[in-house]
Each structure stands twice: as structure tokens, then as C-alpha cells.
Design a protein around this motif. Structure first.
Motif, PDB file in Angstrom:
ATOM      1  N   VAL A  29       0.745  -1.280   0.079  1.00 11.83           N
ATOM      2  CA  VAL A  29      -0.073   0.070   0.201  1.00 11.83           C
ATOM      3  C   VAL A  29       0.786   1.281   0.125  1.00 11.83           C
ATOM      4  O   VAL A  29       1.727   1.478   0.719  1.00 11.83           O
ATOM      5  CB  VAL A  29      -0.802   0.048   1.146  1.00 11.83           C
ATOM      6  CG1 VAL A  29      -1.708   1.470   1.385  1.00 11.83           C
ATOM      7  CG2 VAL A  29      -1.889  -1.173   1.174  1.00 11.83           C
ATOM      8  N   ILE A  31       1.983   4.744   1.171  1.00 12.19           N
ATOM      9  CA  ILE A  31       1.999   5.442   2.218  1.00 12.19           C
ATOM     10  C   ILE A  31       2.426   6.733   2.108  1.00 12.19           C
ATOM     11  O   ILE A  31       2.231   7.690   2.753  1.00 12.19           O
ATOM     12  CB  ILE A  31       2.595   4.651   3.464  1.00 12.19           C
ATOM     13  CG1 ILE A  31       4.093   4.435   3.449  1.00 12.19           C
ATOM     14  CG2 ILE A  31       2.015   3.327   3.727  1.00 12.19           C
ATOM     15  CD1 ILE A  31       5.137   4.148   4.529  1.00 12.19           C
ATOM     16  N   SER A  32       3.459   7.213   0.889  1.00  8.60           N
ATOM     17  CA  SER A  32       3.536   8.458   0.705  1.00  8.60           C
ATOM     18  C   SER A  32       3.933   8.404  -0.753  1.00  8.60           C
ATOM     19  O   SER A  32       4.441   7.559  -1.433  1.00  8.60           O
ATOM     20  CB  SER A  32       4.876   8.555   1.514  1.00  8.60           C
ATOM     21  OG  SER A  32       5.482   9.793   1.164  1.00  8.60           O
ATOM     22  N   TYR A  98       7.312   7.136  -4.721  1.00 10.97           N
ATOM     23  CA  TYR A  98       6.472   6.468  -3.594  1.00 10.97           C
ATOM     24  C   TYR A  98       7.012   5.372  -2.722  1.00 10.97           C
ATOM     25  O   TYR A  98       8.321   4.966  -3.017  1.00 10.97           O
ATOM     26  CB  TYR A  98       5.818   5.232  -4.593  1.00 10.97           C
ATOM     27  CG  TYR A  98       4.995   5.850  -5.846  1.00 10.97           C
ATOM     28  CD1 TYR A  98       3.814   6.589  -5.468  1.00 10.97           C
ATOM     29  CD2 TYR A  98       5.297   5.788  -7.077  1.00 10.97           C
ATOM     30  CE1 TYR A  98       2.875   7.279  -6.445  1.00 10.97           C
ATOM     31  CE2 TYR A  98       4.501   6.569  -8.178  1.00 10.97           C
ATOM     32  CZ  TYR A  98       3.312   7.048  -7.955  1.00 10.97           C
ATOM     33  OH  TYR A  98       2.588   7.788  -8.776  1.00 10.97           O
ATOM     34  N   GLN A 101       4.282   0.403   1.747  1.00 15.24           N
ATOM     35  CA  GLN A 101       4.602  -0.664   2.782  1.00 15.24           C
ATOM     36  C   GLN A 101       4.066  -2.003   2.361  1.00 15.24           C
ATOM     37  O   GLN A 101       2.936  -2.025   1.878  1.00 15.24           O
ATOM     38  CB  GLN A 101       3.899  -0.097   3.954  1.00 15.24           C
ATOM     39  CG  GLN A 101       4.099  -1.152   5.293  1.00 15.24           C
ATOM     40  CD  GLN A 101       3.330  -0.453   6.739  1.00 15.24           C
ATOM     41  OE1 GLN A 101       2.593   0.412   6.513  1.00 15.24           O
ATOM     42  NE2 GLN A 101       4.093  -0.905   7.676  1.00 15.24           N
ATOM     43  N   GLU A 103       3.075  -6.138   2.467  1.00 19.43           N
ATOM     44  CA  GLU A 103       2.282  -6.934   3.330  1.00 19.43           C
ATOM     45  C   GLU A 103       2.821  -7.493   4.620  1.00 19.43           C
ATOM     46  O   GLU A 103       2.389  -7.592   5.720  1.00 19.43           O
ATOM     47  CB  GLU A 103       1.607  -7.887   2.665  1.00 19.43           C
ATOM     48  CG  GLU A 103       0.406  -7.612   1.680  1.00 19.43           C
ATOM     49  CD  GLU A 103      -0.077  -8.981   0.938  1.00 19.43           C
ATOM     50  OE1 GLU A 103       0.681  -9.764   0.661  1.00 19.43           O
ATOM     51  OE2 GLU A 103      -1.052  -8.742   0.371  1.00 19.43           O
ATOM     52  N   SER A 119      -2.045   7.220  -5.697  1.00 14.12           N
ATOM     53  CA  SER A 119      -2.312   7.931  -4.362  1.00 14.12           C
ATOM     54  C   SER A 119      -1.899   7.312  -3.274  1.00 14.12           C
ATOM     55  O   SER A 119      -2.056   6.025  -3.280  1.00 14.12           O
ATOM     56  CB  SER A 119      -3.586   8.439  -4.500  1.00 14.12           C
ATOM     57  OG  SER A 119      -3.920   9.222  -5.880  1.00 14.12           O
ATOM     58  N   VAL A 120      -1.845   7.863  -2.276  1.00 15.79           N
ATOM     59  CA  VAL A 120      -1.508   7.268  -0.813  1.00 15.79           C
ATOM     60  C   VAL A 120      -2.754   6.453  -0.629  1.00 15.79           C
ATOM     61  O   VAL A 120      -4.112   6.855  -1.137  1.00 15.79           O
ATOM     62  CB  VAL A 120      -1.295   8.348   0.146  1.00 15.79           C
ATOM     63  CG1 VAL A 120      -1.419   7.830   1.579  1.00 15.79           C
ATOM     64  CG2 VAL A 120      -0.160   9.192  -0.032  1.00 15.79           C
ATOM     65  N   LYS A 121      -2.604   5.360   0.088  1.00 16.00           N
ATOM     66  CA  LYS A 121      -3.671   4.137   0.259  1.00 16.00           C
ATOM     67  C   LYS A 121      -4.157   3.158  -0.795  1.00 16.00           C
ATOM     68  O   LYS A 121      -4.846   2.731  -0.793  1.00 16.00           O
ATOM     69  CB  LYS A 121      -4.966   4.726   0.921  1.00 16.00           C
ATOM     70  CG  LYS A 121      -4.556   5.656   2.547  1.00 16.00           C
ATOM     71  CD  LYS A 121      -5.894   6.003   2.857  1.00 16.00           C
ATOM     72  CE  LYS A 121      -5.565   6.618   4.191  1.00 16.00           C
ATOM     73  NZ  LYS A 121      -6.909   7.315   4.893  1.00 16.00           N
ATOM     74  N   ASP A 122      -3.531   3.691  -2.044  1.00 17.19           N
ATOM     75  CA  ASP A 122      -3.653   2.712  -3.323  1.00 17.19           C
ATOM     76  C   ASP A 122      -2.979   1.469  -3.005  1.00 17.19           C
ATOM     77  O   ASP A 122      -1.788   1.480  -2.431  1.00 17.19           O
ATOM     78  CB  ASP A 122      -3.259   3.339  -4.539  1.00 17.19           C
ATOM     79  CG  ASP A 122      -3.919   4.375  -5.228  1.00 17.19           C
ATOM     80  OD1 ASP A 122      -5.049   4.689  -4.579  1.00 17.19           O
ATOM     81  OD2 ASP A 122      -3.653   4.913  -6.130  1.00 17.19           O
ATOM     82  N   ARG A 123      -3.674   0.360  -3.193  1.00 19.15           N
ATOM     83  CA  ARG A 123      -3.034  -0.757  -3.316  1.00 19.15           C
ATOM     84  C   ARG A 123      -2.371  -1.169  -4.475  1.00 19.15           C
ATOM     85  O   ARG A 123      -2.753  -0.960  -5.564  1.00 19.15           O
ATOM     86  CB  ARG A 123      -3.885  -2.073  -2.992  1.00 19.15           C
ATOM     87  CG  ARG A 123      -4.850  -2.001  -1.781  1.00 19.15           C
ATOM     88  CD  ARG A 123      -5.646  -3.125  -1.485  1.00 19.15           C
ATOM     89  NE  ARG A 123      -5.104  -4.333  -1.443  1.00 19.15           N
ATOM     90  CZ  ARG A 123      -4.084  -4.831  -0.485  1.00 19.15           C
ATOM     91  NH1 ARG A 123      -3.801  -4.238   0.511  1.00 19.15           N
ATOM     92  NH2 ARG A 123      -3.539  -6.086  -0.547  1.00 19.15           N
TER      93      ARG A 123
END
Length: 139
Positions: A29, A31-32, A98, A101, A103, A119-123
Motif C-alpha cells: 500500500v 503510504i507516501s 513512492y 509498505q 504486506e 495515490s496514498v492508500k492505493d493498493r
């Protein structure tokens, strides 16, 4: 002309030598995500072209052979410096850094071209290889 020589930093393109290679991929994911400047190339082509053009122009200065030689050398030096600066400026690009983080909790950082933007929070999937890349996770 120098801009056409800029390296392709898109995550959507592969070099022909990469075709058929197996790469490790991990899920994560974002995170930045932040824009970054990617320095331009300095292949020497701009400096070489500038030196030739500057030398030719400089050789036209003066009325005797000695003045023409001095003008050519000075023109080549100035032209080479200007050509190198133009090449670096014309091939400078904007990318995205990017931080992902995975799994298992590891943090990975990859810089790549700004399109397609994530974007942030994209899988995402992080693909390891000679050129790593971050791509959307289709699941």
C-alpha cells in the motif's frame, strides 16, 4: 532535439532486453507519494554539438589565421559548455517518489515517471527488476 533523448521513466514501458525476464513482485500500500525532480542526462552529445557549432562560429572571427584559430578554440569551449547545459535542462523530468509498505511491513521506495499517477492508500504491486516499478494492484 535533446528532449527526445530523455530516458523513458514510465512504469508502462520495458526495454526489449527485459522481455521474457522473471521478476519478483510483492503487494503493498502506498503510504507516501511526492513529486521529485529527476536530473537530466549528460551524455556528451549536447557538449559535442555545442563545441562544433561554437568552433565553427568562432572561426569566423578576425581577419587572419591566428585570430581565426583563437576564435575557433574559444567558440568550441563556450559552445561545449552551453551545449551540455542545454542538454541537461532539456532532458530534466518530473517523477514521483513512492514509499510502499509491503504486506510483511517492509518499506520500499521507488522513483518513477509521474504517469500514471498513484495515490496514498492505493493498493499496488512492486515489481523488482533491473528497473523496479510500482503499478496498481488489480485485485
Amino acid at each position: 532535439m535533446a528532449a527526445a533523448c530523455a530516458p523513458n521513466i514510465s512504469p508502462d514501458s520495458y526495454a526489449v532486453g527485459s522481455v521474457g525476464q522473471v521478476n519478483r513482485t510483492v503487494r503493498g500500500v502506498i503510504i507516501s507519494a511526492r513529486p521529485v525532480a529527476i536530473g537530466g542526462t549528460q551524455s556528451g552529445l549536447g557538449a559535442g554539438a555545442g563545441a562544433v557549432a561554437g568552433g565553427a562560429a568562432g572561426s569566423m572571427i578576425g581577419g587572419n589565421v591566428q585570430t581565426n584559430i583563437i576564435g575557433a578554440v574559444g567558440g568550441a569551449v563556450v559552445g561545449g559548455i552551453a551545449g551540455a547545459m542545454i542538454e541537461e535542462s532539456a532532458t530534466r523530468q518530473t517523477g514521483i517518489e513512492y514509499v510502499v509498505q509491503t504486506e510483511n511491513g517492509a518499506l520500499l521506495t521507488v522513483v518513477q515517471g509521474s504517469t500514471p499517477a498513484l495515490s496514498v492508500k492505493d493498493r499496488v504491486l512492486v515489481i523488482y527488476g533491473s528497473r523496479s516499478r510500482v503499478v496498481p494492484d488489480p485485485t
